[in-house]
Design a protein around this motif. Sequence first.
Motif, PDB file in Angstrom:
ATOM      1  N   TYR A 105       0.837  -1.188   0.000  1.00 39.53           N
ATOM      2  CA  TYR A 105       0.000   0.000   0.000  1.00 39.53           C
ATOM      3  C   TYR A 105       0.874   1.241   0.000  1.00 39.53           C
ATOM      4  O   TYR A 105       1.883   1.308   0.713  1.00 39.53           O
ATOM      5  N   GLU A 106       0.458   2.195  -0.791  1.00 38.77           N
ATOM      6  CA  GLU A 106       1.169   3.467  -0.907  1.00 38.77           C
ATOM      7  C   GLU A 106       1.236   4.173   0.443  1.00 38.77           C
ATOM      8  O   GLU A 106       0.251   4.226   1.170  1.00 38.77           O
ATOM      9  N   ASP A 107       2.402   4.699   0.755  1.00 39.70           N
ATOM     10  CA  ASP A 107       2.613   5.457   1.989  1.00 39.70           C
ATOM     11  C   ASP A 107       2.752   6.929   1.621  1.00 39.70           C
ATOM     12  O   ASP A 107       3.832   7.399   1.285  1.00 39.70           O
ATOM     13  N   ARG A 108       1.641   7.664   1.683  1.00 39.28           N
ATOM     14  CA  ARG A 108       1.645   9.078   1.280  1.00 39.28           C
ATOM     15  C   ARG A 108       2.290   9.988   2.322  1.00 39.28           C
ATOM     16  O   ARG A 108       2.442  11.178   2.079  1.00 39.28           O
ATOM     17  N   SER A 109       2.691   9.444   3.442  1.00 35.86           N
ATOM     18  CA  SER A 109       3.385  10.270   4.438  1.00 35.86           C
ATOM     19  C   SER A 109       4.854  10.457   4.068  1.00 35.86           C
ATOM     20  O   SER A 109       5.560  11.242   4.690  1.00 35.86           O
ATOM     21  N   ARG A 110       5.312   9.726   3.040  1.00 36.65           N
ATOM     22  CA  ARG A 110       6.693   9.831   2.570  1.00 36.65           C
ATOM     23  C   ARG A 110       6.685  10.020   1.052  1.00 36.65           C
ATOM     24  O   ARG A 110       5.775   9.541   0.378  1.00 36.65           O
ATOM     25  N   VAL A 111       7.684  10.707   0.539  1.00 37.40           N
ATOM     26  CA  VAL A 111       7.780  10.951  -0.898  1.00 37.40           C
ATOM     27  C   VAL A 111       9.226  10.767  -1.347  1.00 37.40           C
ATOM     28  O   VAL A 111      10.159  11.123  -0.627  1.00 37.40           O
ATOM     29  N   ILE A 112       9.382  10.170  -2.519  1.00 38.93           N
ATOM     30  CA  ILE A 112      10.699   9.981  -3.116  1.00 38.93           C
ATOM     31  C   ILE A 112      10.769  10.905  -4.326  1.00 38.93           C
ATOM     32  O   ILE A 112       9.959  10.801  -5.251  1.00 38.93           O
ATOM     33  N   ILE A 113      11.733  11.802  -4.321  1.00 35.19           N
ATOM     34  CA  ILE A 113      11.874  12.758  -5.408  1.00 35.19           C
ATOM     35  C   ILE A 113      12.707  12.128  -6.528  1.00 35.19           C
ATOM     36  O   ILE A 113      13.817  11.655  -6.293  1.00 35.19           O
ATOM     37  N   ILE A 114      12.144  12.146  -7.730  1.00 32.70           N
ATOM     38  CA  ILE A 114      12.831  11.594  -8.898  1.00 32.70           C
ATOM     39  C   ILE A 114      13.427  12.727  -9.733  1.00 32.70           C
ATOM     40  O   ILE A 114      14.550  12.643 -10.201  1.00 32.70           O
ATOM     41  N   ASP A 115      12.663  13.785  -9.906  1.00 34.04           N
ATOM     42  CA  ASP A 115      13.099  14.942 -10.695  1.00 34.04           C
ATOM     43  C   ASP A 115      12.941  16.184  -9.818  1.00 34.04           C
ATOM     44  O   ASP A 115      11.835  16.683  -9.626  1.00 34.04           O
ATOM     45  N   ARG A 116      14.061  16.690  -9.285  1.00 36.75           N
ATOM     46  CA  ARG A 116      14.015  17.821  -8.341  1.00 36.75           C
ATOM     47  C   ARG A 116      13.422  19.087  -8.952  1.00 36.75           C
ATOM     48  O   ARG A 116      12.683  19.796  -8.287  1.00 36.75           O
ATOM     49  N   VAL A 117      13.740  19.379 -10.198  1.00 36.43           N
ATOM     50  CA  VAL A 117      13.220  20.599 -10.838  1.00 36.43           C
ATOM     51  C   VAL A 117      11.702  20.505 -10.975  1.00 36.43           C
ATOM     52  O   VAL A 117      10.965  21.418 -10.574  1.00 36.43           O
ATOM     53  N   ALA A 118      11.220  19.413 -11.540  1.00 36.80           N
ATOM     54  CA  ALA A 118       9.770  19.233 -11.706  1.00 36.80           C
ATOM     55  C   ALA A 118       9.075  19.176 -10.354  1.00 36.80           C
ATOM     56  O   ALA A 118       7.975  19.725 -10.187  1.00 36.80           O
ATOM     57  N   PHE A 119       9.700  18.539  -9.377  1.00 26.79           N
ATOM     58  CA  PHE A 119       9.106  18.464  -8.038  1.00 26.79           C
ATOM     59  C   PHE A 119       8.999  19.866  -7.431  1.00 26.79           C
ATOM     60  O   PHE A 119       7.983  20.206  -6.827  1.00 26.79           O
ATOM     61  N   GLY A 120      10.026  20.682  -7.614  1.00 25.10           N
ATOM     62  CA  GLY A 120       9.996  22.055  -7.115  1.00 25.10           C
ATOM     63  C   GLY A 120       8.864  22.855  -7.731  1.00 25.10           C
ATOM     64  O   GLY A 120       8.198  23.641  -7.045  1.00 25.10           O
ATOM     65  N   GLU A 121       8.624  22.649  -9.010  1.00 29.81           N
ATOM     66  CA  GLU A 121       7.520  23.337  -9.681  1.00 29.81           C
ATOM     67  C   GLU A 121       6.176  22.887  -9.118  1.00 29.81           C
ATOM     68  O   GLU A 121       5.279  23.704  -8.918  1.00 29.81           O
ATOM     69  N   ILE A 122       6.059  21.603  -8.857  1.00 28.81           N
ATOM     70  CA  ILE A 122       4.816  21.090  -8.272  1.00 28.81           C
ATOM     71  C   ILE A 122       4.610  21.678  -6.877  1.00 28.81           C
ATOM     72  O   ILE A 122       3.511  22.106  -6.531  1.00 28.81           O
ATOM     73  N   MET A 123       5.669  21.719  -6.101  1.00 28.50           N
ATOM     74  CA  MET A 123       5.573  22.217  -4.722  1.00 28.50           C
ATOM     75  C   MET A 123       5.256  23.723  -4.659  1.00 28.50           C
ATOM     76  O   MET A 123       4.733  24.195  -3.665  1.00 28.50           O
TER      77      MET A 123
END
Length: 131
Positions: A105-123
């Motif tokens: 089951y997915e654990d949404r309390s933790r996140v693994i960043i794959i693409d820091r630039v795209a993740f920063g834009e999402i955040m």
Amino acid sequence: MLTRATIIEAADYNGPVSAECAGEWGEGYSSDLAAMIEACHDAGEPVPAYCHPCADHPLRIDPVNILENATEEMHEDAADQIVDAGELTAYINAWNEKQTCVTYYEDRSRVIIIDRVAFGEIMSGPAAQSS
């Protein structure tokens, strides 16, 4: 919420993941990051900016619950009249230990960043508050 998730470095995680893509196992689930990325490529989907680790849940039968369910509709003292409940519990516990069936089951309390630039834009956008 994504903003409250604990960040895990991709290099520090080895295990099943869940992402917004088809996934190696389907429905976004994959055995690990490499398999998830490969599944995205194979499906012609973009690799997501992040994914979530998964928690394992092995198949287990609860002997106490079985006995409670079995006596629920019986008379008040039925549970007290069960003979060898400990033997049943020991047998089921031993059986549980042999099982290899595991779901994740997915654990949404933790996140693994794959693409820091795209993740920063999402955040920096409104989607971070609802993810």
